[in-house]
Design a protein around this motif. Structure first.
Motif, PDB file in Angstrom:
ATOM      1  N   THR A  89      -6.144  11.412   2.753  1.00 40.89           N
ATOM      2  CA  THR A  89      -4.982  10.813   2.086  1.00 40.89           C
ATOM      3  C   THR A  89      -5.381  10.045   0.823  1.00 40.89           C
ATOM      4  OG1 THR A  89      -5.186   8.970   3.662  1.00 40.89           O
ATOM      5  CG2 THR A  89      -3.559  10.682   4.162  1.00 40.89           C
ATOM      6  N   ILE A  90      -5.989   8.864   0.977  1.00 37.68           N
ATOM      7  CA  ILE A  90      -6.194   7.983  -0.177  1.00 37.68           C
ATOM      8  C   ILE A  90      -7.598   8.079  -0.779  1.00 37.68           C
ATOM      9  CG2 ILE A  90      -4.454   6.382   0.682  1.00 37.68           C
ATOM     10  CD1 ILE A  90      -6.689   4.527   1.591  1.00 37.68           C
ATOM     11  N   ALA A  96       0.839  -1.207   0.000  1.00 36.56           N
ATOM     12  CA  ALA A  96       0.000   0.000   0.000  1.00 36.56           C
ATOM     13  C   ALA A  96       0.869   1.251   0.000  1.00 36.56           C
ATOM     14  CB  ALA A  96      -0.936  -0.008   1.203  1.00 36.56           C
ATOM     15  N   PHE A 153       0.370   3.839  -3.068  1.00 37.54           N
ATOM     16  CA  PHE A 153      -0.179   5.178  -2.842  1.00 37.54           C
ATOM     17  C   PHE A 153       0.900   6.248  -2.718  1.00 37.54           C
ATOM     18  CE2 PHE A 153      -3.872   2.645  -1.478  1.00 37.54           C
ATOM     19  CZ  PHE A 153      -4.875   3.300  -2.184  1.00 37.54           C
ATOM     20  N   ASP A 175      -5.710  -3.094  -7.308  1.00 35.37           N
ATOM     21  CA  ASP A 175      -5.758  -2.040  -8.318  1.00 35.37           C
ATOM     22  C   ASP A 175      -6.570  -2.511  -9.525  1.00 35.37           C
ATOM     23  OD1 ASP A 175      -5.306   0.128  -9.918  1.00 35.37           O
ATOM     24  OD2 ASP A 175      -3.252  -0.426 -10.451  1.00 35.37           O
ATOM     25  N   TYR A 177       2.874   6.825   0.040  1.00 32.16           N
ATOM     26  CA  TYR A 177       3.060   7.313   1.402  1.00 32.16           C
ATOM     27  C   TYR A 177       3.987   6.363   2.162  1.00 32.16           C
ATOM     28  CZ  TYR A 177      -0.992  10.432   0.842  1.00 32.16           C
ATOM     29  OH  TYR A 177      -1.849  11.406   0.426  1.00 32.16           O
ATOM     30  N   ASN A 220      -9.857   6.122  -5.892  1.00 26.03           N
ATOM     31  CA  ASN A 220      -8.901   6.559  -4.880  1.00 26.03           C
ATOM     32  C   ASN A 220      -7.933   7.548  -5.503  1.00 26.03           C
ATOM     33  OD1 ASN A 220      -9.767   3.658  -3.939  1.00 26.03           O
ATOM     34  ND2 ASN A 220      -8.963   4.666  -2.143  1.00 26.03           N
ATOM     35  N   LEU A 268      -3.783   8.896  -5.427  1.00 24.64           N
ATOM     36  CA  LEU A 268      -2.406   8.703  -4.993  1.00 24.64           C
ATOM     37  C   LEU A 268      -1.878   9.998  -4.394  1.00 24.64           C
ATOM     38  CD1 LEU A 268      -0.977   6.710  -8.043  1.00 24.64           C
ATOM     39  CD2 LEU A 268      -2.245   5.857  -6.062  1.00 24.64           C
ATOM     40  N   ARG A 269      -0.724   9.889  -3.775  1.00 21.76           N
ATOM     41  CA  ARG A 269      -0.147  11.084  -3.146  1.00 21.76           C
ATOM     42  C   ARG A 269       0.136  12.176  -4.180  1.00 21.76           C
ATOM     43  NH1 ARG A 269       5.342  11.455   0.584  1.00 21.76           N
ATOM     44  NH2 ARG A 269       5.095  13.637   1.147  1.00 21.76           N
TER      45      ARG A 269
END
Length: 352
Positions: free
Chosen positions: A194-195, A175, A179, A260, A181, A227, A229-230
């Motif tokens: 965040t996500i 994860a 993502f 995913d 992080y 979702n 991503l950063r």
């Protein structure tokens, strides 16, 4: 005499109380499931109960005057002396050590010692408990936890734990890589910060959906969500969710496993587009064939029917020929109607 009689009765009462106290102590001493050793201030065993004999494999008479540390294997004498000195100063001290049985077997043992006064003599009361099974269970648990952590960390899926306030409590390595992080950056933060985007690409706010998730998690066992991503990129993740309940049955946190689906989503969109284009091409082909049947074939057949009917105007034709021409005209009319019906079926006007 009366005073002497009272003193004698008082002494008898005290002796009776002492005997009862000794009997109670002896009963507790012998009835204890833990091994108990009574040793002097030099560490020599003065008394031991039945459980001690069973634990060590020695008879009680064989234990008397042995020193406690002689029962251990590979005893660290400096550490034992420190343990002994701390006990003599009044501390209640506990240590774990391996006990050597008379038959050569070894037992993982927890020793707990404290000072007591018996018959005016200061002694050391040591309780010993077999913790072999406990140690084996703890070792098995550690191995199980290590395997579980290895499985979770190396899984090719996002594994996320979060509490009822949506704060992330666990974020596995996959994860983190997916993502963008690190564990330090995301633990304790909310998934909505965040996500999960506040608003998805279709303009829907996820806050109400998230509230319903916390109220009715059984409705969201499997769900595909957009979702983020950063770096801000939007992705599609298929989540499998399971609530974790405490001892009272109340939900304390949630476990979510994600896969995913972004590539799969793009593929489905491509398939849908291609299918639409294929259907459109088929409909165009049918429209062209329908127009060709109506405008060309049907018209040509109609012209042929008219020509047949014009032949009937010639008076010199015999009755047999006239009958043949009439039959031919009727068949042409039937064919024309069939072609027009076929044209309509290929491209009904309602489709427009």
């Amino acid at each position: 005499n009366e005073q002497l009689r009272l003193e004698i009765e008082e002494r008898k009462e005290v002796e009776s109380i002492l005997r009862e106290s000794q009997q109670r102590y002896r009963s507790l001493f012998e009835g204890s499931r833990d091994a108990i050793f009574i040793s002097d201030n030099n560490g020599r065993i003065l008394d031991a109960n039945d459980a001690a004999a069973q634990l060590t494999g020695y008879r009680k008479s064989e234990l008397i005057l042995k020193e406690v540390h002689e029962l251990g294997t590979d005893i660290d004498l400096p550490a034992y002396k420190e343990y002994f000195n701390r006990t003599m100063t009044g501390d209640n001290v506990s240590i774990e050590a391996t006990l050597q049985r008379k038959d050569g077997g070894v037992v993982n043992t927890e020793f707990s010692s404290k000072t007591v006064t018996l018959a005016g003599i200061r002694c050391i009361h040591t309780a010993a408990r077999d913790i072999t099974a406990r140690n084996e269970a703890e070792a098995a648990l550690r191995r199980s936890e290590a395997k579980y952590r290895e499985l979770v960390q190396n899984a090719n899926s996002m594994i996320v734990w979060f509490d009822t306030q949506s704060r992330v409590t666990f974020f596995n390595e996959y994860a983190q890589e997916f993502f963008g992080y690190t564990e330090e950056e995301i633990l304790g933060r909310k998934i909505t910060e965040t996500i999960l985007p506040a608003v998805d690409s279709d303009g829907r706010h996820l806050s109400d959906r998230l509230k319903n998730f916390f109220s009715h998690p059984e409705q969201y066992k499997n769900i595909a969500l957009e979702n983020v991503l950063r770096n801000g990129e939007r992705v599609v993740v298929a989540w499998t969710n399971r609530p974790i309940r405490g001892a009272e049955g109340k939900i304390i946190e949630f476990l979510s496993v994600g896969v995913d689906m972004t590539e799969g989503s793009d593929s489905r969109q491509m398939i849908q587009t291609l299918t639409h284009e294929l259907i459109k091409a088929q409909e165009n082909e049918r429209e062209m064939r329908s127009r060709e049947l109506h405008d060309r074939v049907a018209q040509d057949l109609s012209a042929l029917k008219i020509s047949c009917e014009l032949l009937l105007n010639y008076k010199s034709l015999s009755s047999g020929i006239r009958n043949n021409i009439s039959e031919m005209s009727a068949k042409l009319l039937k064919i024309i109607n069939g072609v027009r019906d076929l044209s309509y079926d290929l491209r009904p006007a309602e489709l427009e």
